[in-house]
Design a protein around this motif. Structure first.
Motif, PDB file in Angstrom:
ATOM      1  N   CYS A  71       9.730   9.459  -4.628  1.00  0.00           N
ATOM      2  CA  CYS A  71       8.538   8.605  -4.586  1.00  0.00           C
ATOM      3  C   CYS A  71       8.753   7.317  -5.372  1.00  0.00           C
ATOM      4  N   PHE A  72       9.393   7.422  -6.532  1.00  0.00           N
ATOM      5  CA  PHE A  72       9.613   6.233  -7.357  1.00  0.00           C
ATOM      6  C   PHE A  72      10.582   5.256  -6.707  1.00  0.00           C
ATOM      7  N   ILE A  73      11.574   5.743  -6.014  1.00  0.00           N
ATOM      8  CA  ILE A  73      12.515   4.854  -5.331  1.00  0.00           C
ATOM      9  C   ILE A  73      11.775   4.011  -4.291  1.00  0.00           C
ATOM     10  N   VAL A  74      10.953   4.665  -3.483  1.00  0.00           N
ATOM     11  CA  VAL A  74      10.176   3.935  -2.465  1.00  0.00           C
ATOM     12  C   VAL A  74       9.221   2.953  -3.127  1.00  0.00           C
ATOM     13  N   GLY A  75       8.500   3.399  -4.141  1.00  0.00           N
ATOM     14  CA  GLY A  75       7.503   2.549  -4.785  1.00  0.00           C
ATOM     15  C   GLY A  75       8.108   1.322  -5.433  1.00  0.00           C
ATOM     16  N   ASN A  76       9.210   1.479  -6.132  1.00  0.00           N
ATOM     17  CA  ASN A  76       9.806   0.342  -6.832  1.00  0.00           C
ATOM     18  C   ASN A  76      10.448  -0.660  -5.882  1.00  0.00           C
ATOM     19  N   ILE A  77      10.951  -0.197  -4.750  1.00  0.00           N
ATOM     20  CA  ILE A  77      11.533  -1.125  -3.777  1.00  0.00           C
ATOM     21  C   ILE A  77      10.460  -1.977  -3.104  1.00  0.00           C
ATOM     22  N   LEU A  78       9.313  -1.383  -2.807  1.00  0.00           N
ATOM     23  CA  LEU A  78       8.305  -2.060  -1.988  1.00  0.00           C
ATOM     24  C   LEU A  78       7.218  -2.770  -2.786  1.00  0.00           C
ATOM     25  N   ILE A  79       7.067  -2.476  -4.081  1.00  0.00           N
ATOM     26  CA  ILE A  79       5.973  -3.074  -4.852  1.00  0.00           C
ATOM     27  C   ILE A  79       6.185  -4.576  -4.995  1.00  0.00           C
TER      28      ILE A  79
ATOM     29  N   TYR B 212       2.871 -10.866 -15.974  1.00  0.00           N
ATOM     30  CA  TYR B 212       4.282 -10.780 -15.581  1.00  0.00           C
ATOM     31  C   TYR B 212       4.520 -10.115 -14.223  1.00  0.00           C
ATOM     32  N   GLY B 213       3.464  -9.577 -13.581  1.00  0.00           N
ATOM     33  CA  GLY B 213       3.668  -8.933 -12.303  1.00  0.00           C
ATOM     34  C   GLY B 213       4.084  -7.479 -12.446  1.00  0.00           C
ATOM     35  N   PRO B 214       4.354  -6.787 -11.309  1.00  0.00           N
ATOM     36  CA  PRO B 214       4.529  -5.338 -11.334  1.00  0.00           C
ATOM     37  C   PRO B 214       5.956  -4.833 -11.501  1.00  0.00           C
ATOM     38  N   ARG B 215       6.964  -5.685 -11.290  1.00  0.00           N
ATOM     39  CA  ARG B 215       8.325  -5.186 -11.110  1.00  0.00           C
ATOM     40  C   ARG B 215       8.809  -4.369 -12.302  1.00  0.00           C
ATOM     41  N   TRP B 216       8.801  -4.969 -13.492  1.00  0.00           N
ATOM     42  CA  TRP B 216       9.364  -4.280 -14.652  1.00  0.00           C
ATOM     43  C   TRP B 216       8.443  -3.174 -15.143  1.00  0.00           C
ATOM     44  N   LEU B 217       7.143  -3.366 -14.994  1.00  0.00           N
ATOM     45  CA  LEU B 217       6.208  -2.328 -15.428  1.00  0.00           C
ATOM     46  C   LEU B 217       6.411  -1.043 -14.627  1.00  0.00           C
ATOM     47  N   SER B 218       6.535  -1.167 -13.314  1.00  0.00           N
ATOM     48  CA  SER B 218       6.729   0.032 -12.494  1.00  0.00           C
ATOM     49  C   SER B 218       8.088   0.670 -12.737  1.00  0.00           C
ATOM     50  N   LEU B 219       9.114  -0.139 -12.989  1.00  0.00           N
ATOM     51  CA  LEU B 219      10.447   0.414 -13.230  1.00  0.00           C
ATOM     52  C   LEU B 219      10.489   1.194 -14.547  1.00  0.00           C
ATOM     53  N   VAL B 220       9.968   0.599 -15.611  1.00  0.00           N
ATOM     54  CA  VAL B 220       9.948   1.282 -16.906  1.00  0.00           C
ATOM     55  C   VAL B 220       9.086   2.544 -16.828  1.00  0.00           C
ATOM     56  N   GLY B 221       7.933   2.440 -16.156  1.00  0.00           N
ATOM     57  CA  GLY B 221       7.073   3.607 -16.014  1.00  0.00           C
ATOM     58  C   GLY B 221       7.735   4.726 -15.233  1.00  0.00           C
ATOM     59  N   SER B 222       8.486   4.378 -14.191  1.00  0.00           N
ATOM     60  CA  SER B 222       9.152   5.397 -13.366  1.00  0.00           C
ATOM     61  C   SER B 222      10.229   6.128 -14.161  1.00  0.00           C
ATOM     62  N   VAL B 223      11.047   5.386 -14.891  1.00  0.00           N
ATOM     63  CA  VAL B 223      12.111   6.009 -15.682  1.00  0.00           C
ATOM     64  C   VAL B 223      11.512   6.918 -16.755  1.00  0.00           C
TER      65      VAL B 223
ATOM     66  N   VAL C 154       0.842  -1.206   0.000  1.00  0.00           N
ATOM     67  CA  VAL C 154       0.000   0.000   0.000  1.00  0.00           C
ATOM     68  C   VAL C 154       0.877   1.256   0.000  1.00  0.00           C
ATOM     69  N   VAL C 155       1.954   1.239   0.789  1.00  0.00           N
ATOM     70  CA  VAL C 155       2.898   2.370   0.791  1.00  0.00           C
ATOM     71  C   VAL C 155       3.519   2.541  -0.593  1.00  0.00           C
ATOM     72  N   ALA C 156       3.875   1.414  -1.225  1.00  0.00           N
ATOM     73  CA  ALA C 156       4.440   1.477  -2.578  1.00  0.00           C
ATOM     74  C   ALA C 156       3.444   2.100  -3.551  1.00  0.00           C
ATOM     75  N   ALA C 157       2.174   1.714  -3.432  1.00  0.00           N
ATOM     76  CA  ALA C 157       1.153   2.284  -4.315  1.00  0.00           C
ATOM     77  C   ALA C 157       1.031   3.794  -4.096  1.00  0.00           C
ATOM     78  N   CYS C 158       1.105   4.232  -2.832  1.00  0.00           N
ATOM     79  CA  CYS C 158       1.090   5.679  -2.554  1.00  0.00           C
ATOM     80  C   CYS C 158       2.243   6.375  -3.267  1.00  0.00           C
ATOM     81  N   GLY C 159       3.433   5.748  -3.198  1.00  0.00           N
ATOM     82  CA  GLY C 159       4.597   6.351  -3.833  1.00  0.00           C
ATOM     83  C   GLY C 159       4.463   6.457  -5.332  1.00  0.00           C
ATOM     84  N   LEU C 160       3.831   5.476  -5.959  1.00  0.00           N
ATOM     85  CA  LEU C 160       3.674   5.504  -7.419  1.00  0.00           C
ATOM     86  C   LEU C 160       2.518   6.396  -7.857  1.00  0.00           C
ATOM     87  N   LEU C 161       1.488   6.526  -7.020  1.00  0.00           N
ATOM     88  CA  LEU C 161       0.319   7.325  -7.402  1.00  0.00           C
ATOM     89  C   LEU C 161       0.502   8.811  -7.140  1.00  0.00           C
TER      90      LEU C 161
END
Length: 490
Positions: free
Chosen positions: A265-273, A160-171, A98-105
């Motif tokens: 925010c992206f650092i926190v979100g990508n670590i915890l997602i 495939y899950g969230p890992r690569w999607l959130s990383l590519v989206g953050s960059v 949930v914290v990760a989602a806050c960081g990404l949103l």
């Protein structure tokens, strides 16, 4: 003894006189049957042990049922366990998601719901030669792509899950933010904010909400509401940051400051997602885009309702600063404060209705909040918004509370219509249709304000929300098996 008078002697003599090849072939058939039986027994053992292995991998803490049949009873109980029925509903790992989602949103949805402040700034500076309608196309494309491209991102998440999607989206989102600081022309802002920002925003919003749905079911309304605080926090602080930095540091450094905040925010979100339910083989075989799910009448009517929500929500968010600037004699900073108040109060609108929804039903709570919002649009915004600043501020607070609940409860209601492992597909497919509203609502709002006046624009929004309310009532009716039942938790 005569063989013809005694058949037993005939059979015996036949066996004795059989050819060696026939005897050998009989032995081979016997051995083959024994081998097949052995393989079948082994296969059954492996099959019965496989659910137990999967159960241990999922970390399930559900006690295995005991029965009079011993091991067979335990195996049957293990086979019946479904990840869909075993949600953690809390715990450290779930709340970290949930914290990760806050960081990404915060950067994605937060920037989306506060983009009206930048739209007003562009209209008064870089893009002053363009009409409000033309400038409105930039946030319209941005919001449309951020929501509409979920139709592809959602199934990718399920696969495939969230890992690569959130990383590519953050960059990609960071790239868009720092490039936006250098943009001065219309086509540059459109390509950077509208196209690049919209594509990468879709990766972040869909992934964040789908990940939360993996960890909560009974408490999903509260969990999604808390995760949406990231969106409301962005909508509250981004206008205030821009309000302080634009006069002091200028446009370019104001946007760069936002970029550095987004980076944290992206650092926190990508670590915890993290996803909980592993991708299934069935999801990997399904097509990326599947419109067959709209065969469900309740889901289709709900989609029509959400289409109307998007017209009202993003039309108002995008046009409120321009509404205050063009149509009244209010101070020039009114737009910043309106967006900040609206998004600040929406924090409560995301949490409190989400908590109540888990108690009385998600669709029931959303129905109440639609009526609540429509009421204040009719009694505050329509008659007084264009001539009374206190009334406009009061409306912004009530509107923020109501629309905040829409944004928090809509994903929860979607999750109630599908399995958690299919949430990404359903969420993306719905918003592929509903987000078409965002493509047209902001330009239409700008045109209405300039041509026919602020009251006509507000009246248009009230009519759209009324139609959405009717569609939502029929959606609830279809979900209840086409029954008109009031006291039903749904």
């Amino acid at each position: 003894m005569d063989p013809t008078s005694n058949p037993a002697v005939l059979q015996s003599s036949s066996r004795v006189s059989a050819e060696p090849e026939e005897i050998l072939s009989g032995l081979k058939r016997t051995m083959s049957k024994m081998t097949k039986r052995s393989k079948s027994v082994k296969s059954e053992k492996e099959t019965s042990s496989q659910p137990e292995m999967e159960l241990r991998e999922l970390g399930s803490d559900i006690p295995r049922q005991q029965s009079d049949h011993g091991e067979n009873g335990e195996e049957e109980a293990a086979v019946s366990i479904d990840p869909e029925d075993n949600f953690p509903e809390g715990g450290l790992r779930a709340w970290l998601v949930v914290v990760a989602a806050c960081g990404l949103l915060y950067p994605s949805f937060g920037f989306m719901v506060s983009i009206g402040t930048l739209q007003d700034y562009w209209a008064r500076n870089q893009l002053s030669a363009y009409s409000a309608r033309d400038v409105g196309w930039i946030p319209s494309v941005f919001v449309y792509l951020s929501l509409g491209l979920g139709i592809g991102v959602g199934p990718l998440f399920d696969r495939y899950g969230p890992r690569w999607l959130s990383l590519v989206g953050s960059v990609g989102y960071l790239l868009f933010t720092f490039l936006l600081a250098e943009c001065k022309l219309y086509w540059q802002i459109m390509l950077c904010c509208g196209i690049l920002g919209g594509i990468t925003g879709a990766l972040l919003t869909t992934t964040a909400l789908a990940a939360v749905a993996h960890w909560f079911k009974a408490r999903r309304g509260l969990a999604h509401g808390i995760s949406m605080i990231g969106s409301a926090g962005g909508g509250l602080t981004i206008p205030l940051i821009l309000r302080s930095t634009l006069p002091k540091y200028g446009y370019a450094w104001s946007i760069r400051i936002l970029g550095f905040i987004f980076l944290g925010c992206f650092i926190v979100g990508n670590i915890l997602i993290k996803a909980r339910i592993p991708p299934s083989a069935a999801n990997k075989k399904k097509a990326i885009i599947s419109l067959s799910i709209f065969g469900d009448l309740g889901f289709s009517l709900f989609t029509i309702s959400v289409f109307g929500f998007e017209v009202v929500l993003f039309g108002a968010l995008g046009i409120l600063p321009t509404y205050a600037t063009l149509s009244t004699n209010y101070p020039p900073n009114t737009g910043f404060y309106l967006i900040a108040i609206l998004n600040g109060v929406s924090c409560f609108g995301r949490i409190l209705p989400g908590y109540v929804a888990d108690k009385i039903g998600r669709f029931n709570t959303l129905l109440i909040m639609i009526v609540f919002t429509l009421f204040f649009m009719l009694v505050l915004w329509l008659p007084f918004g264009h001539k009374s600043l206190p009334a406009l501020y009061c409306f912004a607070a009530f509107f923020g509370f109501g629309t905040g609940s829409w944004m928090a409860l809509t994903p929860v209601c979607i999750g109630q219509l599908c399995r958690a492992e299919e949430f990404g597909r359903y969420y993306g497919s719905m918003y592929f249709i509903a987000s078409l509203a965002t493509l047209i609502c902001i330009p239409i709002s700008g045109e209405l304000v300039e041509v026919v006046g602020p009251q006509a624009m507000v009246g248009f929004f009230c009519v759209v929300l009324s139609l959405s309310l009717i569609s939502f009532v029929f959606s609830r009716w279809a979900i209840l098996g086409r029954r008109w039942v009031v006291k039903e938790k749904v």
